[in-house]
Design an enzyme around this catalytic site. Sequence first.
Site, mmCIF file in Angstrom:
data_model
loop_
_atom_site.group_PDB
_atom_site.id
_atom_site.type_symbol
_atom_site.label_atom_id
_atom_site.label_comp_id
_atom_site.label_asym_id
_atom_site.label_seq_id
_atom_site.Cartn_x
_atom_site.Cartn_y
_atom_site.Cartn_z
ATOM 1 N N LYS A 1 0.845 -1.204 0.000
ATOM 2 C CA LYS A 1 0.000 0.000 0.000
ATOM 3 C C LYS A 1 0.876 1.248 0.000
ATOM 4 O O LYS A 1 1.725 1.415 0.875
ATOM 5 C CB LYS A 1 -0.904 -0.016 1.230
ATOM 6 N N THR B 1 -7.953 9.062 9.042
ATOM 7 C CA THR B 1 -7.498 7.855 8.345
ATOM 8 C C THR B 1 -7.063 6.758 9.310
ATOM 9 O O THR B 1 -6.528 5.742 8.879
ATOM 10 C CB THR B 1 -6.304 8.185 7.422
ATOM 11 N N GLY C 1 -7.012 3.561 11.152
ATOM 12 C CA GLY C 1 -7.724 2.285 10.971
ATOM 13 C C GLY C 1 -7.977 1.905 9.530
ATOM 14 O O GLY C 1 -8.648 0.905 9.265
ATOM 15 N N THR C 2 -7.426 2.682 8.579
ATOM 16 C CA THR C 2 -7.697 2.329 7.170
ATOM 17 C C THR C 2 -7.052 0.990 6.797
ATOM 18 O O THR C 2 -7.623 0.221 6.022
ATOM 19 C CB THR C 2 -7.188 3.406 6.180
ATOM 20 N N GLY C 3 -5.863 0.719 7.344
ATOM 21 C CA GLY C 3 -5.172 -0.546 7.017
ATOM 22 C C GLY C 3 -5.982 -1.742 7.490
ATOM 23 O O GLY C 3 -6.234 -2.679 6.716
ATOM 24 N N CYS C 4 -6.422 -1.694 8.768
ATOM 25 C CA CYS C 4 -7.220 -2.810 9.321
ATOM 26 C C CYS C 4 -8.503 -2.970 8.497
ATOM 27 O O CYS C 4 -8.925 -4.072 8.163
ATOM 28 C CB CYS C 4 -7.645 -2.530 10.759
#
Length: 543
Positions: A222, A255, A257-260
């Site tokens: 990412k 933003t 928590g976007t990865g989880c």
Amino acid sequence: MGFYCSLVYSIPKNICLLKPGFTLAGGHHFNQVSKIKARMQDQPDKVRVPHVLTVAGSDSGAGAGIQADLKACAARGVYCSTVITAVTAQNTVGVQGVNVVPEEFVAEQLKSVLSDMRPDVVKTGMLPSAGIVNILCQSLQEFPVQALVVDPVMVSTSGDVLAGSSVLASFRDKLLPMADVVTPNLKEASALLGGMLLESLADMRSAAKSIHEFGPRYVLVKGGDLPVSSDAVDVLYDGNDFFEFRASRVRTSNTHGTGCSLASSIAAELAKGLPVISAVKVAKRFIESALEYSKDIHIGNGRQGPFDHLLKLKNNAPGLCAAYPFDPSSLFLYAVTDWRMNRKWGRSITDAVKAAIEGGATIVQLREKEAETGDFLESAKACLEICRQYGVPLLINDRVDVALACDADGVHVGQSDMPAQTVRALLGPDKIIGVSCKTPEQAQQAWADGADYIGSGGVYPTNTKENNRTIGLDGLKTVCSASKLPVVAIGGIGISNAHSVMELQVPNLRGVAVVSALFDRESIVTETQKLHKVLLESAVKVR
Ligand SMILES: Cc1ncc(COP(=O)(O)OP(=O)(O)O)c(N)n1
Ligand SMILES: Cc1nc(C(=O)O)sc1CCOP(=O)(O)O
Ligand SMILES: [Mg+2]
């Protein structure tokens, strides 16, 4: 773990299996439900919902971790169970404390869920010790699932370390070889590769390649933190090809928590039965919609706030689940209506659509160029009811307003219609968008704009569309080769030449779209059946 495999032509099952009048609760795709039902051998009458188990840490601020996973899965319409590996005291400012759950108790939670509830997909987040990684790997060997998505969480967005160096080694040696998809950000990719500097798209590609050597089937690096680009670019690598997912950056500090949430959304789409590339695409679109929707909300006083996953519940904004996750095999026999032909043969549009579906059409487009808006909307609603009964997606030609008003499954647009990127913004992440392309450049743009498929033609001369340029089989092949999107061929196709189109043997050519060969005939059912047979024969030959 080994998961989905796709054939060059996977033939939609809905036509042979679904009987008229058969409806499904909850708007589920028939193929998806039948797949899930088939797994419930002991209780054949029960419909099992797609299920993700998240193995992650709790975030008291609920922006990331277990709480984000639960919200993402709920928003994507998937059941989510949880195994908690650590409890963090956390807010938008940072991580104030971490309490790691004892290994034996992580093992107990895993056993409770895996032995009884049989999730389809496991997604991992914070795994705070090598011991916990080992226990997870052992549990997955004892209770295999269909896919494993690993979000290699190491550092929180606020910069706090959530997994130390001993965990890195276990990731590389034990967990990644079992993973179907691993989703590192730049920092995590760099850590997995011993500190490799990642500053460009080329670096991301080479990192994806190196991480792939640890054993996961797909690596999604990412690039959200890449400083140089105004777009957010992620790179997916499957061991052979690279797929780039590009989106303009949403200007927001919300933003956390976007990865989880992205990893959970990918897991959710896999649990519904989507192949990995489609799952990543849909999951990314969903996160973009949620970020856009929540860009101005204000929670907490830290640098990065949480966003709102359940946007649809608040504002009727697009972004929840479609009745049909797009299945490229539905392009197999694509029926496109024509009001003049229906008038000529004295048929209503609903009768024409019903007949095409009964003959074997696997997707329908209403192309009603001359209809008044109100009449078009009423027809679309009536056709949608029929299509839903049969489990066949219904798309609207050109008219995004009509598609929105009747909640159709998608829209088909051409080069001079509303740009696909705008259509995507209006329809949200889930609806099906098709774009007409005659050139490789148009095909590449269609992918960048968030289209789901390409309609390419005119393969042969046609009387149905005035002044249409014929691109021939060679033109069709060039368009197919320029894109990773599935393609449906259109223009002058019927039972006499459909085999020549399908025998081109291009993997992403998934079917033919037809107007006059079905609708300018005395019996739509019979002609559709004949065409269906020709396509099946070509598919068998190609296999
Ligand atoms: C499946 C499919 N492919 C191509 C077209 C043509 O769309 P467009 O170029 O917008 O032309 P019109 O259909 O609007 O005349 C299509 N409709 N469907
Ligand atoms: C609607 C349309 N679009 C085309 C394109 O080339 O993009 S050809 C076409 C008409 C297809 O009708 P028939 O099956 O009767 O030839
Ligand atoms: Mg058009």
